[in-house]
Design a protein around this motif. Structure first.
Motif, short mmCIF file in Angstrom:
data_model
loop_
_atom_site.label_atom_id
_atom_site.label_comp_id
_atom_site.label_asym_id
_atom_site.label_seq_id
_atom_site.Cartn_x
_atom_site.Cartn_y
_atom_site.Cartn_z
N ALA A 128 0.82 -1.21 0.00
CA ALA A 128 0.00 0.00 0.00
C ALA A 128 0.85 1.26 0.00
O ALA A 128 0.35 2.36 -0.23
CB ALA A 128 -0.92 0.01 1.22
N LEU A 129 2.14 1.11 0.27
CA LEU A 129 3.03 2.28 0.26
C LEU A 129 3.06 2.92 -1.12
O LEU A 129 3.08 2.20 -2.13
CB LEU A 129 4.46 1.84 0.57
N PRO B 200 0.45 3.40 -5.35
CA PRO B 200 0.93 2.35 -4.44
C PRO B 200 1.60 1.21 -5.22
O PRO B 200 1.30 1.01 -6.40
CB PRO B 200 -0.34 1.83 -3.75
N PHE B 201 2.46 0.48 -4.54
CA PHE B 201 3.15 -0.63 -5.20
C PHE B 201 2.16 -1.56 -5.89
O PHE B 201 2.38 -1.96 -7.04
CB PHE B 201 4.01 -1.41 -4.21
N LEU B 202 1.06 -1.88 -5.20
CA LEU B 202 0.12 -2.83 -5.80
C LEU B 202 -0.48 -2.25 -7.08
O LEU B 202 -0.65 -2.97 -8.08
CB LEU B 202 -0.97 -3.20 -4.79
N GLY B 203 -0.77 -0.97 -7.07
CA GLY B 203 -1.31 -0.31 -8.26
C GLY B 203 -0.30 -0.31 -9.39
O GLY B 203 -0.64 -0.49 -10.57
N LEU B 204 0.95 -0.13 -9.03
CA LEU B 204 2.03 -0.14 -10.02
C LEU B 204 2.13 -1.52 -10.69
O LEU B 204 2.22 -1.63 -11.92
CB LEU B 204 3.35 0.19 -9.31
N VAL C 249 4.95 -18.64 -15.31
CA VAL C 249 4.48 -17.99 -14.09
C VAL C 249 5.63 -17.14 -13.55
O VAL C 249 6.76 -17.61 -13.39
CB VAL C 249 3.90 -18.99 -13.06
N CYS C 250 5.34 -15.86 -13.35
CA CYS C 250 6.35 -14.88 -12.94
C CYS C 250 6.11 -14.49 -11.49
O CYS C 250 5.03 -14.03 -11.14
CB CYS C 250 6.25 -13.62 -13.78
N PHE C 251 7.14 -14.68 -10.65
CA PHE C 251 7.03 -14.34 -9.23
C PHE C 251 7.76 -13.02 -8.97
O PHE C 251 8.83 -12.80 -9.52
CB PHE C 251 7.70 -15.43 -8.37
N PHE C 252 7.19 -12.22 -8.11
CA PHE C 252 7.91 -11.02 -7.69
C PHE C 252 7.56 -10.63 -6.26
O PHE C 252 6.62 -11.14 -5.68
CB PHE C 252 7.69 -9.87 -8.67
N GLN C 253 8.38 -9.70 -5.71
CA GLN C 253 8.28 -9.33 -4.30
C GLN C 253 7.46 -8.07 -4.09
O GLN C 253 7.12 -7.38 -5.04
CB GLN C 253 9.68 -9.09 -3.73
N ASP C 254 7.23 -7.73 -2.82
CA ASP C 254 6.27 -6.66 -2.54
C ASP C 254 6.71 -5.25 -2.88
O ASP C 254 5.88 -4.41 -3.21
CB ASP C 254 5.77 -6.74 -1.07
N THR C 255 7.99 -4.94 -2.82
CA THR C 255 8.38 -3.53 -2.99
C THR C 255 9.56 -3.30 -3.93
O THR C 255 10.49 -2.58 -3.59
CB THR C 255 8.76 -2.89 -1.63
N ALA D 165 5.09 15.01 10.08
CA ALA D 165 5.11 14.32 8.78
C ALA D 165 4.39 13.00 8.94
O ALA D 165 4.31 12.43 10.03
CB ALA D 165 6.54 14.07 8.33
N SER D 166 3.83 12.51 7.83
CA SER D 166 3.17 11.21 7.88
C SER D 166 4.23 10.12 7.97
O SER D 166 5.41 10.35 7.70
CB SER D 166 2.34 11.00 6.61
N GLU D 167 3.79 8.92 8.32
CA GLU D 167 4.72 7.79 8.42
C GLU D 167 5.38 7.53 7.06
O GLU D 167 6.57 7.25 6.97
CB GLU D 167 3.94 6.57 8.89
#
Ligand code: UGB
Length: 626
Positions: free
Chosen positions: A134-135, A144-148, A257-263, A574-576
């Motif tokens: 969600a960052l 966000p990463f997921l949107g990307l 099948v392509c695997f990738f990480q969260d960020t 500042a926000s987190e």
């Protein structure tokens, strides 16, 4: 004692088993029946879940743990008898002709690919309270990463000949599941059809307090809970098997099948040429890699050979050797200095695994069927001292998705694809500001929220420069964020909708058509956008075009107060999300061109350009100063 009456037959069998496994401490402090019975039931239910969700049950877990902890204590080399060497694979320069050819081939193969995002991790090292996907990947667009990731898959889908909806599976855990679901829902699945996305949730395993594998009490519920942690990203294979997804994909005619990480925002830059390499070489498994600095916390891809392998173990395999295991392996074989850089290159001779994997479904599915997707485990306790008796904190068994070749037959083709320019394909967000600052001081990559964002701009600027001769400012701006001193490239965002490949950037941006000032911000978002130029940006320009809107950007000068990446002073509110980056973005002024209806547009309007008026958008566009 008198608590026995609380137990069902099943509970009784499980408790007896646990007592036999020397786990009596779990029940020792139980008060008499009638007191805190609810807590007792809570513990029994949890133990039953742990038992059911582990292959072979909790007894197998404790036995496996004891064996692995013993090996770890003795410093056993899990690669005993194997001699490592640097394997064969493809090595590409970012943007080179070979890269572009493989990227084009990979983009075509992507029409027959499924995508798997592993996102069950807590991101403990980052110290962020939300879920990492969600960052915002960067603050210029705020995506966000997921949107990307979803945007990249949709862009490939839109360009594919197959007309297929490309599937995405996301592995979650109890830590991330509900928030991942909510993120998808709140953003309309980022444009995907909900049916394209499947969430597969991994269960956790019990933590252990010592070498005897005593189950750790849960700090939040010490009397009636067992502490648990994720078992590792290796669970993804088991889940793709048990969910039936892998088999279904193969049945639907998908090939990869392509695997990738969260960020890692840059993943698709490397993944496409890797897909091209997989197709060319017929790889069963292909790991995306980058040049690796010795001792960096990324695994090393090595070929291991055994002259006299014990029965049941392969004579050779190409496999990721995790960073904590590489040094002892090397000391015991090819280099008594262990994990050190090659003085000639300044890098470890082994490619660095970035855990973006391309597997061939035709061999993956039979392997899953044969193994149930169960991947070999390991343990990595942090000991208090050299006696290796006490742990600094509880540990647990783990497994890793990149260990998949251990399940493959010797005849399988396993390779890697290295992109030589690390910044081009790998800049994950993993470390807290404090850890990142320490890594920076040591001269190592920080893998921080700061660099994760700035490297996106760098990669886009250099893509524009290398593909389309864009003029970048010289010198670049420089800044210090959270103790990380860095150059700052103009804040360029080229969305996947605009161009999912370098090849498409080359096709859409005329040579030498863009000139960027040191503080420039430029967001190009939309498949129909192209740049004829000359386009000079020294403020902030955002161009968005919906599908079907064809926008040609002609001669244009963007001069406004633009956006400022402002370092956060100590104590400043500042926000987190801002704090982990060390900056906030101040949007002073923006020229925004939005084309929200299909059609053909030229910017600026030819008539406007002829009368040398300041740049203005086409009539259908809305120009919004910030
Ligand atoms: N993840 C899960 O989905 N479930 C889990 O149980 C655990 C993790 P980390 P790690 O590229 O930098 C890996 O913790 O394990 C997800 C490789 O092993 O960020 O330290 C999690 O959400 C290493 O070889 O990474 O190291 C995240 O998306 C090297 O390639 C992903 O798994 C390294 O990544 C990775 O989890 C790297």
């Amino acid at each position: 004692g008198d608590n026995a009456g609380l137990l069902s037959d099943q509970d009784r069998a499980l408790v007896a088993q646990l007592l036999e496994l020397d786990q009596g401490h779990l029940f020792r402090a139980w008060p008499q029946r009638g007191s805190q019975d609810e807590g007792k039931r809570r513990l029994l239910a949890q133990l039953a879940l742990l038992d059911a969700s582990y292959h072979g049950g909790v007894a197998a877990y404790v036995r496996n743990a004891r064996k692995l902890l013993q090996d770890s204590k003795e410093g056993a080399n899990p690669f005993e008898g194997y001699v490592p060497s640097v394997p064969a694979g493809a090595t590409l320069d970012f943007g080179s002709p070979a890269f572009l050819a493989l990227e084009a081939a990979g983009a075509a193969e992507a029409g027959a690919a499924a995508f798997v995002l592993v996102a069950g991790g807590l991101g403990e090292r980052l110290g962020y309270s939300g879920i990492k996907v969600a960052l915002p990947s960067e603050c210029a667009s705020g995506t966000p990463f997921l949107g990307l990731y979803i945007g990249s898959i949709l862009a490939l889908q839109a360009r594919s000949q197959s007309g297929r909806k490309l599937p995405l599976a996301i592995m979650t855990s109890d830590d991330t599941h509900a928030r991942t679901e909510a993120l998808l829902r709140d953003h309309g699945y980022f444009g995907m059809e909900p049916g394209q996305v499947t969430l597969i949730k991994q269960e956790k395993v019990a933590c252990l307090t010592d070498n005897a594998a005593h189950l750790a009490p849960d700090p939040a519920d010490p009397a009636f809970g067992v502490q648990t942690k994720p078992h590792g990203h290796g669970d993804v294979h088991m889940l793709l098997h048990s969910s039936g997804l892998a088999r279904k994909w193969l049945g639907e005619g998908l090939k990869w099948v392509c695997f990738f990480q969260d960020t890692n925002a840059l993943v698709f830059r490397g993944l496409l040429p890797a897909l091209g390499v997989s197709a060319r070489e017929g790889y069963d498994m292909n790991s995306l890699a980058v040049p690796r600095r010795a001792k960096e916390a990324i695994g090393a891809i090595a070929r291991l050979e055994h002259s006299n392998p014990p029965p049941g173990t392969p004579a050779s395999l190409t496999i990721n050797v995790e960073y904590n295991q590489l040094d002892p392996l090397l000391r015991g074989t090819m280099s008594k200095e262990g994990d050190v850089n090659d003085p000639k290159t300044g890098y470890s001779p082994f490619p660095g695994n970035i855990n973006q994997l391309v597997l061939r479904l035709a061999s993956y599915v039979p392997q899953l069927e044969a193994t149930g997707g169960v991947i070999s485990e390991f343990v990595n306790p942090k000991y208090k001292d050299a006696t290796k008796t006490d742990f600094k904190s509880s540990t647990r068994l783990e497994c890793m998705m990149q260990d998949y070749p251990k399940a493959l037959p010797a005849s399988a083709k396993v390779g890697f694809t290295t992109i030589n320019q690390v910044w081009a394909s790998y800049s994950p967000v993993k470390n807290s500001p404090a850890d990142a600052a320490a890594k920076f001081k040591e001269g190592n990559p920080t893998h921080s929220a700061t660099t994760g964002e700035l490297d996106i701009y760098k990669a886009n600027c250099l893509a524009l420069q290398d593909m389309a001769g864009a003029k970048l400012p010289s010198p670049l701006q420089s800044a210090t964020f959270n103790g990380i001193a860095t150059e700052v490239y103009p804040r360029v965002v080229l969305t996947a909708a605009f161009a999912p490949t370098l090849g498409e950037i080359k096709a859409k941006v005329a040579p030498g058509s863009i000139r960027l000032g040191p503080g420039a911000a430029l967001v190009l978002d939309g498949a129909g956008i192209s740049v004829q130029g000359p386009l000079e940006v020294s403020g902030a320009l955002v161009v968005r075009a919906v599908p079907g809107a064809k926008v040609v950007i002609g001669p244009m000068k963007v001069e406004n107060k633009g956006w400022e990446w402002h370092p956060i002073a100590e104590g400043e509110a500042a926000s987190e999300e801002e704090r982990i980056r060390g900056f906030k973005v101040l949007r002073h002024e923006t020229q925004e061109l939005v084309f929200d209806k299909p059609g053909s547009y030229t910017v600026p309007e030819p008539a406007a350009a002829a009368t040398a008026k300041p740049a203005e958008p086409a009539p259908a566009a809305a120009a919004k100063p910030a």
